[in-house]
Design a protein around this motif. Structure first.
Motif, PDB file in Angstrom:
ATOM      1  N   HIS A  49       0.604  -0.984  -0.005  1.00 30.48           N
ATOM      2  CA  HIS A  49      -0.064   0.331   0.330  1.00 30.48           C
ATOM      3  C   HIS A  49       1.101   0.848  -0.004  1.00 30.48           C
ATOM      4  CE1 HIS A  49      -3.471  -2.074   0.686  1.00 30.48           C
ATOM      5  NE2 HIS A  49      -2.890  -3.412   1.216  1.00 30.48           N
ATOM      6  N   VAL A  50       1.095   1.836   1.228  1.00 31.57           N
ATOM      7  CA  VAL A  50       2.093   2.803   1.449  1.00 31.57           C
ATOM      8  C   VAL A  50       2.274   3.483   2.700  1.00 31.57           C
ATOM      9  CG1 VAL A  50      -0.402   4.861   1.341  1.00 31.57           C
ATOM     10  CG2 VAL A  50       1.789   5.734   0.156  1.00 31.57           C
ATOM     11  N   GLY A  51       3.542   4.149   2.937  1.00 29.02           N
ATOM     12  CA  GLY A  51       4.006   5.087   4.085  1.00 29.02           C
ATOM     13  C   GLY A  51       4.755   5.384   4.001  1.00 29.02           C
ATOM     14  N   MET A  52       4.789   6.397   5.522  1.00 26.02           N
ATOM     15  CA  MET A  52       5.729   7.156   5.380  1.00 26.02           C
ATOM     16  C   MET A  52       6.632   7.090   6.319  1.00 26.02           C
ATOM     17  SD  MET A  52       3.398  10.890   7.096  1.00 26.02           S
ATOM     18  CE  MET A  52       2.483  10.094   8.239  1.00 26.02           C
ATOM     19  N   ALA A 153      10.110  10.651   3.658  1.00 29.09           N
ATOM     20  CA  ALA A 153       9.269   9.880   1.803  1.00 29.09           C
ATOM     21  C   ALA A 153       8.724   8.908   2.448  1.00 29.09           C
ATOM     22  CB  ALA A 153      11.022   8.888   1.886  1.00 29.09           C
ATOM     23  N   VAL A 154       7.739   9.773   1.498  1.00 33.51           N
ATOM     24  CA  VAL A 154       6.121   8.497   0.968  1.00 33.51           C
ATOM     25  C   VAL A 154       6.712   7.230  -0.117  1.00 33.51           C
ATOM     26  CG1 VAL A 154       3.815   8.736   0.424  1.00 33.51           C
ATOM     27  CG2 VAL A 154       4.796  10.551   1.680  1.00 33.51           C
ATOM     28  N   GLN A 155       6.683   5.923   0.551  1.00 38.11           N
ATOM     29  CA  GLN A 155       6.919   5.417  -0.419  1.00 38.11           C
ATOM     30  C   GLN A 155       5.371   3.704  -0.686  1.00 38.11           C
ATOM     31  OE1 GLN A 155      10.681   4.729  -1.559  1.00 38.11           O
ATOM     32  NE2 GLN A 155       9.461   6.956  -1.388  1.00 38.11           N
ATOM     33  N   GLY A 156       5.781   3.905  -1.386  1.00 38.40           N
ATOM     34  CA  GLY A 156       4.846   1.767  -1.954  1.00 38.40           C
ATOM     35  C   GLY A 156       3.716   2.411  -3.166  1.00 38.40           C
ATOM     36  N   PRO A 157       2.824   1.152  -3.317  1.00 37.13           N
ATOM     37  CA  PRO A 157       2.335   1.449  -4.618  1.00 37.13           C
ATOM     38  C   PRO A 157       1.077   2.367  -5.090  1.00 37.13           C
ATOM     39  CG  PRO A 157       1.771  -0.500  -3.623  1.00 37.13           C
ATOM     40  CD  PRO A 157       3.315  -0.376  -3.180  1.00 37.13           C
ATOM     41  N   GLU A 158       0.887   3.107  -3.965  1.00 36.73           N
ATOM     42  CA  GLU A 158      -0.328   3.714  -3.885  1.00 36.73           C
ATOM     43  C   GLU A 158       0.610   5.392  -3.278  1.00 36.73           C
ATOM     44  OE1 GLU A 158      -3.067   2.229  -0.875  1.00 36.73           O
ATOM     45  OE2 GLU A 158      -3.361   0.682  -1.290  1.00 36.73           O
ATOM     46  N   ALA A 159       1.734   5.406  -3.275  1.00 37.43           N
ATOM     47  CA  ALA A 159       2.041   6.591  -3.181  1.00 37.43           C
ATOM     48  C   ALA A 159       1.989   8.318  -3.862  1.00 37.43           C
ATOM     49  CB  ALA A 159       3.902   6.665  -2.958  1.00 37.43           C
ATOM     50  N   THR A 194      13.336   2.012  -1.151  1.00 32.23           N
ATOM     51  CA  THR A 194      12.029   1.283  -0.679  1.00 32.23           C
ATOM     52  C   THR A 194      12.507   0.386  -1.616  1.00 32.23           C
ATOM     53  OG1 THR A 194      10.798   2.110  -1.276  1.00 32.23           O
ATOM     54  CG2 THR A 194      11.162   1.727   1.040  1.00 32.23           C
ATOM     55  N   GLY A 195      12.408   0.158  -2.872  1.00 31.57           N
ATOM     56  CA  GLY A 195      12.177  -1.092  -3.873  1.00 31.57           C
ATOM     57  C   GLY A 195      10.921  -0.625  -4.482  1.00 31.57           C
ATOM     58  N   LEU A 201      10.040  14.094   0.008  1.00 28.23           N
ATOM     59  CA  LEU A 201       9.118  15.682   0.011  1.00 28.23           C
ATOM     60  C   LEU A 201      10.426  16.446   0.619  1.00 28.23           C
ATOM     61  CD1 LEU A 201       6.008  14.911   0.558  1.00 28.23           C
ATOM     62  CD2 LEU A 201       6.658  15.143  -0.997  1.00 28.23           C
ATOM     63  N   ILE A 202      10.752  17.271   0.037  1.00 23.58           N
ATOM     64  CA  ILE A 202      12.030  17.516   1.004  1.00 23.58           C
ATOM     65  C   ILE A 202      11.710  19.637   1.328  1.00 23.58           C
ATOM     66  CG2 ILE A 202      14.510  19.162   1.000  1.00 23.58           C
ATOM     67  CD1 ILE A 202      15.016  16.157  -1.177  1.00 23.58           C
ATOM     68  N   PHE A 203      11.532  19.936   2.079  1.00 19.02           N
ATOM     69  CA  PHE A 203      11.235  21.269   2.779  1.00 19.02           C
ATOM     70  C   PHE A 203      11.806  21.770   4.014  1.00 19.02           C
ATOM     71  CE2 PHE A 203       7.983  19.769  -0.679  1.00 19.02           C
ATOM     72  CZ  PHE A 203       7.386  20.365  -1.369  1.00 19.02           C
ATOM     73  N   PRO A 204      11.890  23.153   4.469  1.00 18.49           N
ATOM     74  CA  PRO A 204      12.324  24.068   5.485  1.00 18.49           C
ATOM     75  C   PRO A 204      10.551  21.883   6.903  1.00 18.49           C
ATOM     76  CG  PRO A 204      11.367  25.058   4.297  1.00 18.49           C
ATOM     77  CD  PRO A 204      10.894  23.863   2.715  1.00 18.49           C
ATOM     78  N   ALA A 205      11.606  22.510   7.439  1.00 18.93           N
ATOM     79  CA  ALA A 205      11.420  21.752   9.019  1.00 18.93           C
ATOM     80  C   ALA A 205       9.065  22.236   9.639  1.00 18.93           C
ATOM     81  CB  ALA A 205      11.336  22.765  10.016  1.00 18.93           C
ATOM     82  N   GLN A 206       9.200  23.385   9.449  1.00 11.93           N
ATOM     83  CA  GLN A 206       7.775  23.751   9.423  1.00 11.93           C
ATOM     84  C   GLN A 206       6.518  23.113   8.906  1.00 11.93           C
ATOM     85  OE1 GLN A 206       7.091  25.262  12.738  1.00 11.93           O
ATOM     86  NE2 GLN A 206       4.943  24.037  12.394  1.00 11.93           N
TER      87      GLN A 206
END
Length: 371
Positions: A49-52, A153-159, A194-195, A201-206
């Protein structure tokens, strides 16, 4: 005199991990979540599915200046001149003069004078110092660590579906692997560890905090470092410090494909050593996959025997949730061939394992080569 151990650093998402009941551990000087309950369930969640993942511990280095391209062509074994368009990325090693891997990293091109480099957490300060020292020979080039940036990182087939919901109006379907888009003060990159398909997603901390909480509200579960390790190992992806380091050349650790030999006029750090190695027949060792034929778990450091003789050792090992077998990456004699059998010494007992071609798993499918 007793010296107190330096306190571990915390990412901007640390309170959210604690609130979620994560088991926290020190990783490369950072307090990071190893799991939020079942590591096995987290692994399957990403495969199916998907995970972060919180990867805010990674280092973000900005390289700028009129000679930025020439500088990176000298610094890295892969050639950033391959990057023709803004947002393109390349995976590469950064080598010392003896051909050892100081770090493996990703470089994003913004334009010919501006690049964004992502380095490993354990190496960030040392990497920046190394990079700054070598930049002194390139007039006008600056190398700066940006501590304000974080990464999810948002990874998986539903990303893709979930990230598209997160950034309504941004066209992600056409975004190819190792490409990125710069929007709203940050970067969306189609990269991962993860393969599976995925985005970083690279963004400022806030902004990272806001994105994390929005993803949580979208029922995207957080995934810990434990599952991240089994996922990357199934995918045949190296871990710095385990599968390679400053004493191991890229030809011996499965990174030979990142060495851009052409053009022959491009001199990069470590090239002279690698040329000599290649002319002499190549590295005496190679990286291979191992699958244990009996029940057991392979772990880093375990000796590998071929016909009863020492032939190398396991560099990363685990029990594979996808294959439901013990698997490993190992550095062994270059003469050993795919499909042959070796023995791995586990607790003073020799256990048979088959040598296979990596990766073990990609996009949820078992793909290793057994012959």
């Amino acid at each position: 005199m007793h010296r107190s151990k330096p306190m571990s650093q915390q990412t901007p998402l640390y309170p959210y991990h604690v609130e979620a009941g994560a088991k926290m551990v020190d990783f490369a000087g950072w307090m990071m979540p190893v799991s939020y309950g079942s590591q096995l369930q987290e692994h399957h969640q990403v495969r199916q599915h998907v995970g972060m993942f919180d990867v805010c511990h990674m280092g973000h280095v900005q390289v700028s200046g009129p000679q930025a391209t020439a500088y990176l062509q000298f610094l890295l074994c892969n050639d950033v001149a391959k990057l023709r368009e803004a947002g393109q990325a390349i995976y590469t090693g950064m080598l010392n003069s003896s051909g050892g891997v100081i770090d493996d990293l990703i470089v994003y091109r913004d334009d010919e004078q501006h690049y964004h480099v992502v380095v490993n957490a354990a190496n960030r300060e040392g990497d920046v110092q190394w990079m700054q020292d070598r930049a002194q020979d390139f007039e006008g080039v600056t190398v700066t660590l940006d501590p304000q940036l974080g990464m999810i990182a948002v990874q998986g087939p539903e990303a893709q579906q979930r990230v598209a919901e997160l950034f309504a109006g941004v066209e992600l379907e056409a975004l190819k692997t190792f490409r990125s888009i710069i929007i709203e003060g940050g970067r969306i990159a189609r990269t991962g560890y993860t393969g599976e398909d995925g985005f970083e997603l690279i963004f400022p901390a806030q902004t990272i905090i806001t994105l994390w909480t929005r993803l949580q509200a979208m029922q995207v579960p957080p995934i810990g470092l434990g599952a991240r390790d089994t996922l990357r190992l199934e995918a045949g992806l190296n871990l710095y410090g385990s599968d390679m380091d400053h004493k191991i050349d890229p030809l011996a650790c499965g990174m030979g494909w990142t060495v851009a030999w052409e053009p022959t006029t491009r001199m990069f750090l470590g090239r002279d050593y690698l040329e000599l190695l290649r002319e002499s027949g190549g590295s005496s060792q190679q990286r291979v996959g191992l699958i244990l034929t009996d029940k057991g778990v392979l772990r880093a450091g375990q000796p590998v025997l071929f016909h009863g003789r020492p032939s190398g050792h396991v560099t990363s090992g685990t029990w594979s949730p996808t294959l439901e077998q013990g698997i490993a990456m190992a550095r062994v004699d270059a003469s050993i061939e795919i499909g042959q059998m070796v023995d791995v010494v586990i607790r003073n007992r020799s256990m048979p394992a088959r040598v296979v071609g990596l990766p073990f798993v990609r996009h949820g499918q078992v793909v290793y080569k057994a012959s």
